[in-house]
Motif scaffolding. Structure first.
Motif, short mmCIF file in Angstrom:
data_model
loop_
_atom_site.label_atom_id
_atom_site.label_comp_id
_atom_site.label_asym_id
_atom_site.label_seq_id
_atom_site.Cartn_x
_atom_site.Cartn_y
_atom_site.Cartn_z
N THR A 13 25.85 32.10 45.47
CA THR A 13 27.25 31.84 45.19
C THR A 13 27.57 30.38 45.46
OG1 THR A 13 27.96 32.33 47.43
CG2 THR A 13 27.86 34.18 45.91
N GLN A 15 30.27 29.45 46.88
CA GLN A 15 31.05 29.38 48.10
C GLN A 15 30.18 29.42 49.36
OE1 GLN A 15 31.48 31.63 45.72
NE2 GLN A 15 33.41 31.11 44.73
N TYR A 75 24.34 43.89 45.51
CA TYR A 75 25.58 43.35 46.06
C TYR A 75 25.71 43.74 47.54
CZ TYR A 75 27.29 48.12 45.04
OH TYR A 75 27.46 49.48 44.98
N PRO A 98 36.94 40.62 48.82
CA PRO A 98 36.33 40.64 47.48
C PRO A 98 34.86 40.22 47.42
CG PRO A 98 37.46 38.57 47.79
CD PRO A 98 37.64 39.35 49.08
N LEU A 99 34.18 40.14 48.57
CA LEU A 99 32.82 39.58 48.56
C LEU A 99 31.82 40.40 47.75
CD1 LEU A 99 32.58 38.16 52.19
CD2 LEU A 99 33.16 36.97 50.06
N ASP A 102 32.48 39.42 44.28
CA ASP A 102 32.00 38.06 44.04
C ASP A 102 30.51 38.06 43.74
OD1 ASP A 102 34.54 37.05 44.47
OD2 ASP A 102 34.14 36.42 46.54
N ASP A 103 29.75 38.90 44.45
CA ASP A 103 28.31 39.00 44.18
C ASP A 103 28.06 39.48 42.76
OD1 ASP A 103 27.93 38.26 46.79
OD2 ASP A 103 27.28 40.24 47.49
N LEU A 105 30.04 39.18 40.17
CA LEU A 105 30.43 38.12 39.22
C LEU A 105 29.39 37.01 39.18
CD1 LEU A 105 34.22 38.01 40.09
CD2 LEU A 105 33.22 38.81 37.95
N THR A 106 28.81 36.69 40.33
CA THR A 106 27.72 35.71 40.36
C THR A 106 26.54 36.21 39.52
OG1 THR A 106 28.33 34.85 42.53
CG2 THR A 106 26.06 34.54 41.85
N ARG A 137 37.94 40.68 35.81
CA ARG A 137 37.87 39.31 36.28
C ARG A 137 37.15 38.41 35.27
NH1 ARG A 137 37.77 38.50 41.96
NH2 ARG A 137 36.78 36.50 41.47
#
Length: 286
Positions: A13, A15, A75, A98-99, A102-103, A105-106, A137
């Motif tokens: 990610t 971030q 994830y 949301p982590l 986020d995984d 989406l990555t 998203r």
């Protein structure tokens, strides 16, 4: 040992230094037609499961045998319900919304970069909820997937109660699948009751009109079917091209059991739907 047709991969990610594992399953033989890659997410109530469970590994392998290119994602998982109401400790591998999204989406961006024919986002149970959220998203970000596939998923912050008492009595009897327990699981994933209203946590009940064509496969005897049926209806009412099937005699998580016929029926249905984007919509039976 890496099985034939499977390649490990990973993405990080922007971030953090967290690495998102991605496992690839290539189709057997030369594909006869171009078709999108399926990015497939396992279930487990957001707090369990992984790349090696049958719902991920066996499903991806079966679909690869049917000519579908598949990528699965490891994830991050939420705390175990009942043990994780406080914020996860620093350094803990357990995280909350949301982590995990986020995984996903990555992984979606990484898979899309290697999939010239597009990507279908899909998953089972909690993985279906994550796939639906990632669809929203990604569409918001201008990266709309080619399609979506949901197997016995749940999509609403509060699980709908089935109105037919006779049908409800025949559904899954495990205490962990009681509607109140499922609501606890949802709150555990997001960390608070208020956060359950987030559109990208639980897409059910929100605007889904921008969804791509979608396949919904539900289990007949499943407390979570009420959410899956309702979400399919919400997609249809919003004008989405949705094919909705209910497999007779099945219970929740049947894709975790490769032996019974329901596993082969569902994987064949998913493969045919991915390979035939112009297949007419089928309505649910039962």
């Amino acid at each position: 040992m890496i099985p034939d047709g499977e390649r490990p991969d990973a993405r990080t990610t922007a971030q953090s230094a967290h690495v998102v594992p991605i496992r690839w399953y290539e189709p057997s033989g030369a594909p006869t037609t171009s078709s999108p890659t399926l990015l497939w997410l396992h279930g487990g109530g957001f707090f369990r499961g992984g790349l090696d469970q049958p719902e991920a590994h066996a499903v991806a392998g079966a679909l690869a045998q049917l000519g579908v290119r598949v990528a699965t994602v490891g994830y991050r998982l939420a705390p175990v319900p009942g043990l994780g109401w406080v914020r996860p400790r620093s350094g803990s591998s357990r995280v909350r919304f949301p982590l995990p999204l986020d995984d996903v989406l990555t992984a979606y961006r990484a898979v899309a970069a290697r999939s010239p024919d597009g990507v279908v986002l899909g998953g089972a149970s909690a993985g279906a909820c994550l796939a639906a959220a990632a669809t929203l998203r990604s569409t918001d970000d201008g990266r709309r997937p080619s399609g979506a596939v949901f197997a016995y998923g749940f999509f609403h912050a509060v699980h709908p109660r089935h109105r037919d008492a006779r049908q409800r009595s025949r559904r899954h009897r495990r205490i962990t699948h009681a509607p109140w327990a499922l609501d606890v699981m949802n709150r555990n994933y997001v960390g608070s009751r208020g956060a359950t209203s987030e559109r990208s946590a639980f897409p059910g009940g929100h605007d889904v009109g921008a969804f791509p064509r979608t396949l919904v496969v539900n289990a007949e005897h499943d407390n979570m079917r009420a959410s899956g049926d309702l979400f399919a209806a919400e997609l249809g009412a919003a004008g989405v091209d949705v094919a909705h099937h209910v497999l007779p005699g099945t219970r929740h998580a049947f894709l975790n059991h490769p032996g019974p016929a329901a596993f082969s029926t569902a994987t064949a249905m998913i493969a045919a739907w991915i390979h035939s984007p112009d297949t007419p919509t089928d309505r649910a039976a039962g």
